[in-house]
Design a protein around this motif. Structure first.
Motif, PDB file in Angstrom:
ATOM      1  N   GLU A  99       0.827  -1.204   0.000  1.00 24.96           N
ATOM      2  CA  GLU A  99       0.000   0.000   0.000  1.00 24.96           C
ATOM      3  C   GLU A  99       0.864   1.258   0.000  1.00 24.96           C
ATOM      4  OE1 GLU A  99      -3.678   1.963   2.526  1.00 24.96           O
ATOM      5  OE2 GLU A  99      -3.306  -0.200   2.640  1.00 24.96           O
ATOM      6  N   ALA A 153      -3.935   3.215  -5.627  1.00 20.50           N
ATOM      7  CA  ALA A 153      -3.857   2.923  -4.193  1.00 20.50           C
ATOM      8  C   ALA A 153      -5.136   2.257  -3.709  1.00 20.50           C
ATOM      9  CB  ALA A 153      -3.584   4.210  -3.415  1.00 20.50           C
ATOM     10  N   VAL A 196      -4.952  -1.486  -4.599  1.00 20.79           N
ATOM     11  CA  VAL A 196      -4.025  -2.216  -3.735  1.00 20.79           C
ATOM     12  C   VAL A 196      -4.594  -2.343  -2.330  1.00 20.79           C
ATOM     13  CG1 VAL A 196      -1.713  -2.200  -2.725  1.00 20.79           C
ATOM     14  CG2 VAL A 196      -2.036  -1.549  -5.123  1.00 20.79           C
ATOM     15  N   ARG A 197      -5.258  -1.320  -1.838  1.00 22.29           N
ATOM     16  CA  ARG A 197      -5.879  -1.381  -0.519  1.00 22.29           C
ATOM     17  C   ARG A 197      -6.988  -2.434  -0.506  1.00 22.29           C
ATOM     18  NH1 ARG A 197      -7.142   3.650  -0.174  1.00 22.29           N
ATOM     19  NH2 ARG A 197      -5.176   4.297   0.759  1.00 22.29           N
ATOM     20  N   ASN A 222      -5.378  -5.847  -0.395  1.00 23.27           N
ATOM     21  CA  ASN A 222      -4.739  -6.142   0.889  1.00 23.27           C
ATOM     22  C   ASN A 222      -5.733  -6.374   2.021  1.00 23.27           C
ATOM     23  OD1 ASN A 222      -2.267  -5.902  -0.261  1.00 23.27           O
ATOM     24  ND2 ASN A 222      -1.733  -3.952   0.667  1.00 23.27           N
ATOM     25  N   ASP A 248      -5.891  -8.305   7.130  1.00 28.68           N
ATOM     26  CA  ASP A 248      -4.650  -7.991   6.406  1.00 28.68           C
ATOM     27  C   ASP A 248      -3.577  -9.042   6.642  1.00 28.68           C
ATOM     28  OD1 ASP A 248      -4.236  -7.446   9.063  1.00 28.68           O
ATOM     29  OD2 ASP A 248      -3.379  -5.453   8.770  1.00 28.68           O
TER      30      ASP A 248
END
Length: 415
Positions: free
Chosen positions: A89, A105, A108-109, A112, A157
């Motif tokens: 991230e 972003a 990717v967040r 994750n 996560d």
């Protein structure tokens, strides 16, 4: 068919990692590479191969971002890249801040965060998996009331099989509930999901401008606490199951919005078809990159950096492929008194690599995550069954002698 990136770059900032292969692949692609990592853990091979390095005493995501901004002010990077979960991230946020082309972003967040990933699939072509955000013990009991047993509880996560709990009945639910706070927190760090029954695989892909290419399907073998103890490429499944897993993974990657680069997606092949467990916008760990290279001829690291550099890439496996397998050492708990047999294992037919992280005085802990394994071997063969048999046999030649030890005694196993 060849694919070429629309926005090629000439330089890369690589965040973290202790493998030299990404650095060498970037250099082979003609890229200038700056490495930002930990002063205590960076191998000499990385320092010797990178064009420039900055090493930090305490490389947290925040300190890495601060150092990356300093480096970018001195030399303009074309993209920020990482192969490390901890910094995925951070790299995406830096790319957005610097105006560099990459997966966003937000994408990717979503990848994750397992709850965000499940939410992204609700209105997609993905097969649904019952799930719920769990903030406290009350939420956990409520999920059990709606979906019954068994189900999985895990960190949103998490990685490397850490923190996964199979909640099988009222007793295990109450034990799991005791680890959760009794009051609601602003955001959940845990997710409950229906238990998916069936053999497990991972699908290794490379995406180009939103098109997802399957490079390999990896067959997985699990030990205690869902920790992986072996991998096999290619997986021993039929063409129909391969196609179904590829379609499901493609739908998942579309749902989360991933448009380019490598992904590693874990799948269970249930009686009603494939269901995604989770995905990652990085190569698979546990030596899967090497298994794919040995079995298919596709080097995921080189493919990644050739793509970034604007070189034409062909993600198709070689027409005539081999098979490759890895098997991990999982000795019993205790204090290590002796390790033997590694040289004998390395001398076996088809063995390409082998190692152990254990030595006299190390403490072998219960198998609760990938970090608790003691080493591995990698093998090749002309067919999957032989590759797997070779890996298991070679690993069995490495003898780790232990004596019972109290937790906390002895020298910690190096990681």
């Amino acid at each position: 068919m060849l694919y070429t990136r629309r926005c090629p770059v000439g330089s890369v900032l690589l965040l973290g990692g202790t493998r030299v292969e990404p650095v060498r692949a970037a250099k082979a692609a003609g890229l200038s590479i700056t490495y930002l990592g930990a002063s205590a853990r960076t191998p000499r091979a990385i320092l010797d191969s990178a064009d420039a390095c900055m090493l930090l005493e305490n490389p947290t995501p925040r300190s890495m971002a601060r150092a990356a901004r300093e480096l970018h002010s001195q030399r303009q990077f074309g993209v920020v890249v990482t192969m490390v979960d901890q910094y995925l991230e951070t790299a995406a946020l830096l790319n957005a801040e610097f105006g560099l082309p990459a997966n966003s972003a937000d994408v990717v967040r979503t990848v994750n965060d397992k709850h965000r990933m499940r939410a992204a699939t609700l209105d997609s072509a993905c097969a649904q998996v019952a799930h719920g955000s769990v903030r406290n013990a009350t939420d956990l009991r409520s999920f059990a009331g709606r979906h019954d047993y068994p189900f999985i509880l895990k960190p949103v996560d998490g990685s490397a099989s850490r923190g996964i709990v199979l909640v099988a009945d009222d007793g295990t639910l109450e034990a799991a509930a005791r680890s959760l706070p009794e009051t609601a927190a602003p955001g959940s760090r845990w997710i409950a999901e229906e238990y998916l029954s069936g053999p497990e695989f991972s699908v290794e892909t490379f995406s180009t401008d939103g098109s997802h290419h399957v490079l390999a399907v990896t067959e997985k073998f699990k030990g205690e606490n869902f920790v992986e103890v072996g991998h096999l490429v290619p997986a021993r499944v039929g063409a129909a199951d391969n196609a179904a897993m590829a379609a499901e993974v493609g739908a998942l990657l579309d749902a989360v919005g991933l448009t380019e680069g490598v992904a590693h997606t874990e799948v269970v092949l249930t009686d009603t078809g494939p269901r995604v467990i989770e995905t990652h916008s990085r190569p698979g760990g546990d030596g899967i990159v090497e298994l794919v290279r040995l079995a298919t001829g596709v080097d995921l690291q080189q493919l990644t950096f050739d793509w970034l550099a604007g070189r034409p890439v062909d993600p198709r496996p070689a027409p005539k492929a081999r098979a490759s397998a890895t098997w991990f050492l999982t000795p019993p708990e205790g204090t290590v008194t002796a390790v033997s047999g590694l040289d004998e294992a390395l001398a076996q037919e088809g063995v390409t690599e082998g190692y152990t992280v254990l030595g006299p005085g190390d403490v072998v802990r219960p198998l609760r995550s990938s970090d608790d394994r003691g080493g591995a071997v990698i093998t090749v063969a002309e067919d999957p069954d032989t590759a797997l048999a070779r890996a298991r046999a070679a690993a069995g030649l490495i003898d780790v002698t232990v004596t019972p030890a109290a937790v906390g005694h002895g020298r910690p196993v190096p990681r």
